[in-house]
Scaffold this motif. Sequence first.
Motif, PDB file in Angstrom:
ATOM      1  N   THR A  93       1.598   6.199   6.095  1.00  0.00           N
ATOM      2  CA  THR A  93       0.433   6.622   5.571  1.00  0.00           C
ATOM      3  C   THR A  93      -0.656   5.505   5.664  1.00  0.00           C
ATOM      4  N   GLY A  94      -0.297   4.435   5.496  1.00  0.00           N
ATOM      5  CA  GLY A  94      -1.170   3.459   5.506  1.00  0.00           C
ATOM      6  C   GLY A  94      -1.781   3.166   3.898  1.00  0.00           C
ATOM      7  N   ARG A  95      -1.229   3.962   3.317  1.00  0.00           N
ATOM      8  CA  ARG A  95      -2.067   3.894   1.661  1.00  0.00           C
ATOM      9  C   ARG A  95      -0.778   3.296   0.795  1.00  0.00           C
ATOM     10  N   LEU A  96      -1.167   2.522  -0.041  1.00  0.00           N
ATOM     11  CA  LEU A  96      -0.391   1.873  -1.197  1.00  0.00           C
ATOM     12  C   LEU A  96      -0.704   2.492  -2.421  1.00  0.00           C
ATOM     13  N   SER A  97       0.003   3.135  -3.245  1.00  0.00           N
ATOM     14  CA  SER A  97      -0.268   3.495  -4.595  1.00  0.00           C
ATOM     15  C   SER A  97       0.141   2.361  -5.665  1.00  0.00           C
ATOM     16  N   LEU A  98      -0.872   1.609  -6.033  1.00  0.00           N
ATOM     17  CA  LEU A  98      -0.800   0.489  -6.863  1.00  0.00           C
ATOM     18  C   LEU A  98      -0.074   0.953  -8.269  1.00  0.00           C
ATOM     19  N   HIS A  99       0.853   0.283  -8.811  1.00  0.00           N
ATOM     20  CA  HIS A  99       1.759   0.676 -10.010  1.00  0.00           C
ATOM     21  C   HIS A  99       0.651   0.649 -11.000  1.00  0.00           C
ATOM     22  N   GLY A 100       0.216   1.768 -11.756  1.00  0.00           N
ATOM     23  CA  GLY A 100      -0.591   1.931 -12.985  1.00  0.00           C
ATOM     24  C   GLY A 100      -1.989   2.046 -12.363  1.00  0.00           C
ATOM     25  N   GLY A 101      -2.433   1.964 -11.092  1.00  0.00           N
ATOM     26  CA  GLY A 101      -3.645   1.661 -10.464  1.00  0.00           C
ATOM     27  C   GLY A 101      -3.964   3.016  -9.491  1.00  0.00           C
ATOM     28  N   PRO A 102      -4.911   2.723  -8.829  1.00  0.00           N
ATOM     29  CA  PRO A 102      -5.345   3.738  -7.852  1.00  0.00           C
ATOM     30  C   PRO A 102      -4.420   3.506  -6.419  1.00  0.00           C
ATOM     31  N   SER A 103      -4.614   4.444  -5.365  1.00  0.00           N
ATOM     32  CA  SER A 103      -4.026   4.386  -4.019  1.00  0.00           C
ATOM     33  C   SER A 103      -5.108   3.908  -3.283  1.00  0.00           C
ATOM     34  N   ILE A 104      -4.726   2.919  -2.447  1.00  0.00           N
ATOM     35  CA  ILE A 104      -5.583   2.096  -1.590  1.00  0.00           C
ATOM     36  C   ILE A 104      -5.080   1.907  -0.382  1.00  0.00           C
ATOM     37  N   PRO A 105      -5.990   1.887   0.792  1.00  0.00           N
ATOM     38  CA  PRO A 105      -5.600   1.440   2.068  1.00  0.00           C
ATOM     39  C   PRO A 105      -4.873   0.072   2.162  1.00  0.00           C
ATOM     40  N   PHE A 106      -3.704  -0.025   3.012  1.00  0.00           N
ATOM     41  CA  PHE A 106      -2.989  -1.302   2.949  1.00  0.00           C
ATOM     42  C   PHE A 106      -2.336  -1.469   4.451  1.00  0.00           C
ATOM     43  N   ASP A 107      -2.659  -2.643   5.091  1.00  0.00           N
ATOM     44  CA  ASP A 107      -2.074  -3.094   6.158  1.00  0.00           C
ATOM     45  C   ASP A 107      -1.376  -4.323   6.033  1.00  0.00           C
ATOM     46  N   ALA A 108       0.139  -4.226   6.125  1.00  0.00           N
ATOM     47  CA  ALA A 108       0.716  -5.746   5.811  1.00  0.00           C
ATOM     48  C   ALA A 108       0.258  -6.677   6.693  1.00  0.00           C
ATOM     49  N   LYS A 109      -0.025  -6.482   8.078  1.00  0.00           N
ATOM     50  CA  LYS A 109      -0.500  -7.491   8.843  1.00  0.00           C
ATOM     51  C   LYS A 109      -1.542  -8.192   8.466  1.00  0.00           C
ATOM     52  N   LYS A 110      -2.591  -7.474   7.831  1.00  0.00           N
ATOM     53  CA  LYS A 110      -3.916  -8.071   7.187  1.00  0.00           C
ATOM     54  C   LYS A 110      -3.919  -8.588   5.718  1.00  0.00           C
ATOM     55  N   ASP A 111      -3.109  -8.027   5.032  1.00  0.00           N
ATOM     56  CA  ASP A 111      -3.138  -7.839   3.536  1.00  0.00           C
ATOM     57  C   ASP A 111      -1.878  -8.774   3.016  1.00  0.00           C
ATOM     58  N   ILE A 112      -1.130  -9.188   4.031  1.00  0.00           N
ATOM     59  CA  ILE A 112       0.049  -9.955   3.502  1.00  0.00           C
ATOM     60  C   ILE A 112       0.016 -11.459   4.493  1.00  0.00           C
ATOM     61  N   ASP A 113      -0.763 -12.257   3.869  1.00  0.00           N
ATOM     62  CA  ASP A 113      -1.133 -13.395   4.628  1.00  0.00           C
ATOM     63  C   ASP A 113       0.282 -14.658   4.694  1.00  0.00           C
ATOM     64  N   LEU A 114       0.845 -15.026   5.841  1.00  0.00           N
ATOM     65  CA  LEU A 114       1.784 -16.117   5.593  1.00  0.00           C
ATOM     66  C   LEU A 114       1.344 -17.357   5.942  1.00  0.00           C
ATOM     67  N   ARG A 115       1.230 -18.129   4.907  1.00  0.00           N
ATOM     68  CA  ARG A 115       0.434 -19.418   5.148  1.00  0.00           C
ATOM     69  C   ARG A 115       1.250 -20.676   4.895  1.00  0.00           C
ATOM     70  N   GLY A 116       2.271 -20.694   6.238  1.00  0.00           N
ATOM     71  CA  GLY A 116       3.277 -21.972   6.285  1.00  0.00           C
ATOM     72  C   GLY A 116       2.645 -23.030   6.437  1.00  0.00           C
ATOM     73  N   ASP A 117       1.461 -23.401   6.711  1.00  0.00           N
ATOM     74  CA  ASP A 117       0.751 -24.464   6.999  1.00  0.00           C
ATOM     75  C   ASP A 117       0.394 -25.091   5.608  1.00  0.00           C
ATOM     76  N   ILE A 118       0.601 -24.326   4.650  1.00  0.00           N
ATOM     77  CA  ILE A 118      -0.034 -24.789   3.003  1.00  0.00           C
ATOM     78  C   ILE A 118       1.545 -25.149   2.359  1.00  0.00           C
ATOM     79  N   THR A 119       1.205 -26.473   2.117  1.00  0.00           N
ATOM     80  CA  THR A 119       2.432 -27.133   1.421  1.00  0.00           C
ATOM     81  C   THR A 119       2.079 -27.100  -0.071  1.00  0.00           C
ATOM     82  N   PRO A 120       2.619 -26.329  -1.016  1.00  0.00           N
ATOM     83  CA  PRO A 120       2.297 -26.202  -2.590  1.00  0.00           C
ATOM     84  C   PRO A 120       2.732 -27.621  -3.329  1.00  0.00           C
ATOM     85  N   GLU A 121       1.773 -28.023  -4.287  1.00  0.00           N
ATOM     86  CA  GLU A 121       2.195 -29.138  -5.120  1.00  0.00           C
ATOM     87  C   GLU A 121       3.209 -28.870  -6.156  1.00  0.00           C
TER      88      GLU A 121
END
Length: 459
Positions: A93-121
Amino acid sequence: MLGVFDIFKIGIGPSSSHTVGPMRIAVRFLEEAAGAGALENAARVKAELHGSLALTGIGHGTDKAVMLGLMGMKPDETDPDDADKALAELRKTGRLSLHGGPSIPFDAKKDIDLRGDITPELHPNEMSLTLFDKAGEEIFSQVYYSVGGGFIASEKQLKAPAEDDLIVGARKGRHLFTSARELLKLCEETGLSIADIILENEDEHRERNETLAMIDNIWFAMRDCVDRGLKTRGELPGGLKVKRRAPSLFDKLSETPLANEREQLFDWLNVYAMAVNEENAAGGRVVTAPTNGAAGIIPSVLKHYCVDGDEENLGHIRTFLLTAAGIGILYKQRASISGAEMGCQGEVGVACSMAAGGLAAVWGGTPAQVEHAAEIGMEHNLGLTCDPVGGLVQIPCIERNAIGAVKAVNAARLALRASEEHKVSLDQVIETMRQTGLDMSRKYKETSEGGLAVNVVEC
């Protein structure tokens, strides 16, 4: 002080820090957003994964965990089949029902960003979540950390000055200890075993019968995981084309029940541990012990030494798990159980130490002998790296649990047969593990940037 059910938590595979933790983080984020009045206006959500969460996130199922958590699924309440159905529906469906909130469009490729170049402190497993409104304006954002074994913390919590352990313990436990030395002193002064000390601390939280029932449920979840792993055949997901081996090994052992017992000791421990970790690799239901990546060691030793056919010795199982939890608490308090911080010594090494101590207690060991067994279990896992091939919890993780179970039994045997006082204490070996983890190169700590992960061809 931590308790038994902080160390042993029911969840889903393949990773407590990369699957269970991010699921819990996503649920917590939405609860905090709702409390701030931001959730109802959300039109988009974005997750950014840093450090180890990004580098091994796909192989560890972190992206899926984030989506499940945003849908309100909690790791201890989620059936793996239900999770798969929910993810399939989201992809369709490409839609995500946020827990306790609205249903929104969601695209994992755009909305989950894997930033392996960032080293957390603050911690290698860093994750930020942000909500946007219809105009694209940021309305709520938080940074969290998955700190191992399913534990999570906000950026504010990790930056806060540490509270005094004894003050914290005074609110949560009857018997206060911050080291193995203090724990042994408590046993000497009270005449109680380590298991009894831990159980009386749990009495401060709930009725004794409720605690015992909860401990039994932890064992039942472990037992059921072993049983599923012994029956389920096929290929593990992820692209390495690793086939499940536990069922065929179990069949061979069952067909030759009177074979050489000395050889079969290893065989049975191997097959039980591998059954659990093959289930974990497939995203099945497991118990952190103390992590998912090391989940097979304690169930394997329990299954072999506390179960005779269909007869379960619940008294021995409770003693084992309570004792093991006490040891696990020490590692969590004084060091870490995160593979991204300590390498695999903080996962398989800690599980081996916990299992060795638990088995020594079941075999009638004194608190000092239990401490010795736990020390041996870790001493010979120091420096163990975390270098999963392809970022998957399969190679070397599955076999490593089998080896860890055998080591744990040997550690218990050595401790109970020692004729003189040992030279290395559990506190010393925990501190050595901590220092070794800090010194260990980042590429050997759950990043798949070194070791087997770069020297084994994935496909």
